[in-house]
Design a protein around this motif. Structure first.
Motif, mmCIF file in Angstrom:
data_model
loop_
_atom_site.group_PDB
_atom_site.id
_atom_site.type_symbol
_atom_site.label_atom_id
_atom_site.label_comp_id
_atom_site.label_asym_id
_atom_site.label_seq_id
_atom_site.Cartn_x
_atom_site.Cartn_y
_atom_site.Cartn_z
ATOM 1 N N CYS A 209 0.836 -1.211 0.000
ATOM 2 C CA CYS A 209 0.000 0.000 0.000
ATOM 3 C C CYS A 209 0.869 1.258 0.000
ATOM 4 O O CYS A 209 0.513 2.279 0.606
ATOM 5 N N CYS B 85 -6.908 -1.623 1.771
ATOM 6 C CA CYS B 85 -5.809 -2.145 0.964
ATOM 7 C C CYS B 85 -5.231 -3.410 1.603
ATOM 8 O O CYS B 85 -4.968 -4.409 0.925
ATOM 9 N N VAL C 80 -0.836 4.370 -1.296
ATOM 10 C CA VAL C 80 -2.149 4.675 -0.720
ATOM 11 C C VAL C 80 -1.970 5.722 0.376
ATOM 12 O O VAL C 80 -1.233 5.504 1.344
#
Length: 1137
Positions: free
Chosen positions: A793, A806, A796
């Motif tokens: 991630c 995620c 993210v």
């Protein structure tokens, strides 16, 4: 205030003065004592030189005979000098002497030695005369009637002394001027003041102020030099000499001509700045002091004015203005209490503090007196040299930080103030210097009126004229306006700095804020042990008490007992002060005092508004106990009242009215505003205020350090925490949330009554929502998943629950510890979908449309029931399906199934049920699969059967709801049914696999077994098989309407045997397919050989349970065999015997 003159000392001074003037007047001219006054009768004088020797003037100077009227203009030694200097102003000897004395400070610079000798001898001879009283009585006849005591005695000089004592009460201008002109002669030379010489002989010698032994006329001196020198050392003189000096200074205060040193130093400055100011009553002094710091003022004059101001600090009576203007106020308020009228060295600070105290108590004081007070307060702030104690205490600091104190206009004082605020020990003034600065600020009452401080006045004038132009001065109103606009873009940096330097000291004595003091005086005395009087002497030096009063008052703002709560006005003022000071930690002395070292070590680079408090909060775990306690208390207060959070106040000022208008209303100090901002942190409008969002998140991070920082959470859960989470004691808020959420979850899992109160559960839901929203607010998950977040991630951005989502999508690849923490978060959201940020965000509109009145815990169930509606939002449906898929992976993630099937699980799937209690991650649907296997046999309880039936039906429509199917048949799905991989909700994937199973196309044995189990499970009834149910719905209603639930499929199969052509074509086809599938599945699942038994057990979800039973059985047989064998052998032995 009367000026009392001691007949034994200063009377002699005035007597000599009077004698001198009498002699002057006797020297005749026009015979007038004062211009415009009555004619004075010429008297024959017996004038002899000092010591009885005849006086000669120069080489041919004539003897001043016993009865000779000496007219100085006629003396050959001085005639030329007098005409040159005085022109035509030679009316009488008085005028001549005034002219010569006012020409130059050292008269030898303007007249010849012979003339100087003559003048000196003349004035000394005049002091022997005793008939000046008669002349004074002619000029001051009316005043003597007004003051009869002034002619009651016949001793020489008594009348003049008495009248001079009443000088400020004399209204007749001629008499007033006459007495002043007498004094001008005396103050020109210390040798004309006999008692001054006697009382100050030691001081004159020690301070090198001249010589008093063997006085000769040829000793070089300047007018008033010795008096000036002694006044410069007034604070170091012995009492008799100091008394003389202060008395003389009082007399000089009426007219600047009488202070010869100042007169000569300021003659040109007087013409420049005070040209139209008439002398007398201290008016010229006042004017010069007003212009003291202006650029055009000469240094010599500035020094002389400072000298007079220093004398005023020693004795307020040295300044005629405050004596006249404040006489009645000083008497009415007993400001000289404990001292007699003869007492000198009545310090100005005592008088100012007394009058300020009277004002605080509502006393009425004349405007003229207030103006004088303001002027003197300004002088104290303008020139640090007026405070000798400060000069001594700060001597080293002045050299170290302020270039020796060369700056004027209050800038040196502010330099010291600046270095008082420093948190770096090497850049901070000494404690004794700080204490003296505190005393000066209190004496000047700089916090009451912005005009008192010249630096503040000059720096803030543009701001006052623009932003605070309608605010009336005084009572700290302008200061309050400036503090309110401290963070305004228009605020000049110099004004901000000067304002904060003053507020630093105001914050250390609550009494220096007049509005706070007025509103909270009674409460402070009652609750906080504050002193009743504003200027109480016993508390002036008790800095600690002054610092602690405001924090004490603040503690009582929210006191639960009504009788201990503050008055309404006091509450408002306390809030106002706390809000104004919120941005700067040094305006909170109770914090700064105990956190000084931490501020220097940890926060030296964070000095902006609000940054120091935030830094201490960030490093809370590193602080010592005292510092941690005060910072924690302040953070708790911030949670209640967002006005104490300076950064939030600044950065969220525009956002609050748009999103939290109701909560921001005045008086909303229950934490609701902060809660509102947190709720709206991720809404679309907040994107316009990124700094506001950052401040909100920072506060959320701070609250993780202690659950008491979240006001409502603390109030709702304090009892539950003490009862349920005390062992071990939680270290931080995360521990408290984990403890409470675990108890709530276990109560649900075990079907127990809730131990956690309803109010606490509601607040717990909010806390869980916050930490699910951002991994930054979930320290445990953040720590355990640090590697996984970087791996999966990385791109993210934290917030809105996306990092948690995620991690969910990569669940199978996570590290064990991360997976375990994630599973706990999944349980929290499944048991209370109201904490599921992704669900709430994606389904906001659908919730409003379909589930607006649904309990938070039933939210997912409600949305699930409407997800197939045509108007249902696609994004919301996708989230719901992901959550439903998640539920199938473990019964602990399906609270409805858990409630309905707890007993069935323990009865039919006990091994898996026990394992589920101990494992930290999902069982991948094994427990639910076990329940499905018992569905066809009608063994499950009614409530459990409903739940399991619904699960089987949902899985038939959406293969993703069957985690075992995905795990076992992944390859076969890709090969045999690739067209249905992306399909959701139509059941084609499962139907494809069942048909492939019937056609023996499935390659994986595990997949075959699982599909066979699906087929057998769906034999439970027609409604479990959605494809069959859709095809045979009409026939079911036609032939099997009255049948009991669970027997409709058997009914239709019976119809298929008896009357197949009575069925609809689609139903007939599907029933025949199902019958073949059932037979095929039965063949696969029926046990015929030991190999099949092994394979069946290996593929069974309860294979470990079966293995355990088998091992147990074998063990029992083995033990039994051993026992039986030993018994048989013993029997044989007995038989053989």
């Amino acid at each position: 205030m009367r000026v009392t003159l001691d007949d034994g000392v200063l009377v002699v001074v005035l007597w000599w003065c009077a004698v001198g003037v009498a002699g002057l007047q006797g020297g005749g001219g026009d015979g007038s004592a004062v211009q415009g006054g009555p004619p004075l009768k010429p008297q024959a004088r017996h004038v002899e030189p000092l010591g009885g020797a005849p006086a000669t003037g120069g080489e041919g100077g004539r003897v001043l005979g016993r009865t000779t009227f000496t007219r100085l203009i006629d003396e050959q030694d001085c005639k030329e000098d007098i005409h040159r200097i005085c022109k035509d102003d030679v009316r009488n000897n008085f005028a001549v002497l005034e002219c010569l004395q006012n020409e130059r400070r050292d008269i030898r610079e303007v007249v010849s030695d012979n003339c100087n000798h003559l003048l000196w001898q003349y004035k000394m001879n005049l002091t022997l005369s005793g008939r000046i009283e008669e002349l004074a009585k002619n000029v001051c006849e009316g005043e003597l009637k007004q003051f009869p005591k002034c002619e009651a005695q016949t001793s020489p000089g008594h009348t003049i002394s008495c009248l001079t004592e009443k000088l400020d009460q004399i209204k007749d201008e001629r008499c007033h001027q006459y007495l002043l002109r007498l004094a001008a002669i005396v103050f020109s030379d210390i040798r004309y003041v006999k008692d001054m010489v006697d009382n100050c002989r030691k001081e004159i010698e020690s301070f090198r102020c001249g010589r008093v032994d063997h006085i000769r006329e040829d000793q070089r001196h300047s007018q008033g030099y010795t008096i000036e020198c002694l006044t410069n050392h007034a604070g170091q003189l012995d009492a008799p000499c100091q008394k003389q000096i202060l008395r003389l200074s009082e007399l000089q205060s009426d007219d600047f001509h009488l202070d010869r040193a100042l007169f000569f130093a300021c003659r040109e400055d007087r013409e420049k700045f005070c040209e139209n100011i008439r002398s007398g009553e201290g008016r010229v002094y006042k004017c010069l002091m007003k212009h003291k710091m202006e650029r055009g003022m000469s240094k010599e004059c500035m020094d002389q004015i400072s000298r007079r101001q220093q004398l005023t600090v020693q004795d307020y009576r040295v300044n005629r203005g405050i004596v006249r203007a404040c006489r009645s106020a000083i008497v009415e308020n007993s400001c000289r209490k404990g001292s007699s009228d003869d007492t000198h060295e009545m310090k100005l600070s005592r008088i100012l503090l007394c009058l300020e105290n009277a004002l605080r108590q509502g006393a009425s004081i004349d405007e003229a007196c207030k103006e004088e007070m303001l002027a003197h307060r300004r002088q104290l702030m303008e020139d640090y040299k007026l405070s000798p104690d400060l000069m001594m205490a700060c001597k080293n600091d002045l050299e170290k930080f302020c270039s020796g104190g060369i700056e004027t206009g209050g800038r040196t004082l502010h330099c010291l103030m600046k270095h008082t605020r420093s948190h770096t020990p090497s850049r901070r003034v000494s404690d004794q210097c700080r204490r003296e600065l505190e005393a000066v600020v209190k004496e000047s009452d700089a916090g009451e009126d912005w005009r008192v401080d010249p630096v503040l006045h000059d720096a803030c004038l543009p701001m006052v004229e623009s932003t605070c132009k309608d605010v009336k001065g005084g009572n700290a109103r302008v200061m309050r306006c400036l503090m309110r606009h401290l963070d305004s873009p228009e605020m000049p940096s110099a004004c901000e700095a000067a304002l904060l330097e003053i507020q630093y000291f105001v914050s250390r004595d609550w009494k220096l804020d007049p509005q706070l003091h007025a509103a909270c005086h009674n409460d402070a005395v009652k609750l906080c042990n504050a002193k009743r009087d504003w200027a109480d002497g016993s508390s002036n030096t008790n800095v600690q008490r002054g610092i602690q009063v405001l924090p004490c008052l603040f503690r009582y703002v929210y006191h639960p007992k009504a009788e201990l709560k503050l008055s309404g006005n006091c509450v408002q003022e306390v809030h106002r002060v706390m809000h104004e000071r919120a941005a700067y930690v040094d305006l909170h002395p109770e914090i700064e005092m105990v956190c000084m070292d931490h501020l220097a070590q940890l926060c030296s680079e964070h000095t902006g508004p609000g940054e120091e408090i935030a830094c201490l909060q960030d490093n809370l775990e590193k602080l010592n106990k005292e510092c941690k306690d005060v910072v924690s208390n302040y953070t708790e207060a911030e949670a209640r009242d967002t006005g104490l959070n300076a950064q939030l106040t600044v950065h969220c000022a525009a956002a609050i009215p748009q999103m939290c208008r109701g909560e921001s209303q005045h008086g909303s100090e229950d934490g609701s505003l902060m809660d509102c901002l947190i709720r709206h942190k991720n809404v679309e409008k907040m994107r316009s205020y990124p700094k506001c969002r950052a401040v909100i998140e920072h506060f959320q991070l701070i609250t993780l350090k202690d659950y008491t920082f979240s006001l409502r959470f603390k109030e709702s859960c304090q009892g539950d925490v003490a009862k349920l989470c005390s062992r071990p004691k939680p270290k931080n808020k995360a521990d408290v949330i984990d403890c409470l959420s675990t108890i709530v979850r276990n109560d649900i899992l075990n079907d127990n009554n809730h131990q956690v109160s309803k109010a606490c559960r509601q607040q717990l839901r909010q806390q869980l929502t916050q930490r699910h929203e951002s991994i930054n607010l979930d320290p445990k998950l953040q720590q355990e998943c640090k590697v996984d977040v970087k791996r999966f991630c990385r791109d993210v951005k934290p917030g809105k629950g996306v990092v948690l989502e995620c991690l969910r999508s990569h669940k199978k690849n996570l590290t064990r510890t991360c997976h375990e923490q994630l599973f706990v978060r999944e349980q929290e959201e499944q048991h209370d979908p109201g904490t599921d940020v992704i669900l709430l965000t994606s389904c906001r509109e659908m919730i409003q449309q379909y589930c607006h009145d649904t309990n938070s815990e039933k939210l997912l169930l409600c949305l699930k029931s409407y997800k197939e509606e045509p108007s249902f939002d696609g994004n919301c449906r996708a989230v719901i399906i992901r959550r439903l898929v998640e539920q199938t992976t473990d019964a602990r993630l399906n609270p409805e199934l858990l409630r309905a099937c707890r007993r069935d699980m323990a009865k039919f799937c006990s091994a898996l049920f026990e394992k589920e209690r101990t494992t930290s991650t999902e069982l991948n649907g094994l427990l639910t699969e076990c329940l499905k296997e018992h569905l066809p046999g009608h063994k499950l309880s009614a409530t459990c059967k409903i739940q399991v039936t619904a699960m089987v039906r949902s899985a038939a429509l959406n293969y993703k709801l069957d985690p075992v199917l995905i795990d076992k048949c992944k390859d076969d799905m890709n090969v045999l049914c690739p067209d249905y991989l992306a399909e959701i909700g139509e059941g084609h994937m499962e139907e494809c696999l069942k048909l492939s199973f019937d056609a023996d196309k499935i390659k994986s044995e595990e997949c075959k077994v699982h599909v066979a189990h699906i087929i057998e499970t769906q034999r439970a009834d027609i409604n479990v098989d959605p494809v069959l149910n859709e095809a045979c719905g009409v026939d079911d209603s036609k032939y099997c309407e009255g049948k009991e639930k669970g027997y409709h499929l058997a009914c239709l199969l019976d119809v298929l045997e008896r009357n197949p052509y009575g069925l609809k074509a689609d139903c007939l086809k599907k029933l025949r397919e199902r019958r073949e599938m059932y037979n095929t599945a039965m063949k696969l699942t029926n046990i015929k050989t030991m190999g099949e038994i092994f394979e069946h057990v290996s593929n069974s979800p309860e294979r470990k349970y079966f293995i355990l039973i088998l091992i147990t059985f074998v063990g029992v047989v083995f033990v039994g065999g051993l026992f039986c064998g030993r018994s048989t052998k013993r029997y044989k032995l007995l038989k053989d015997r």
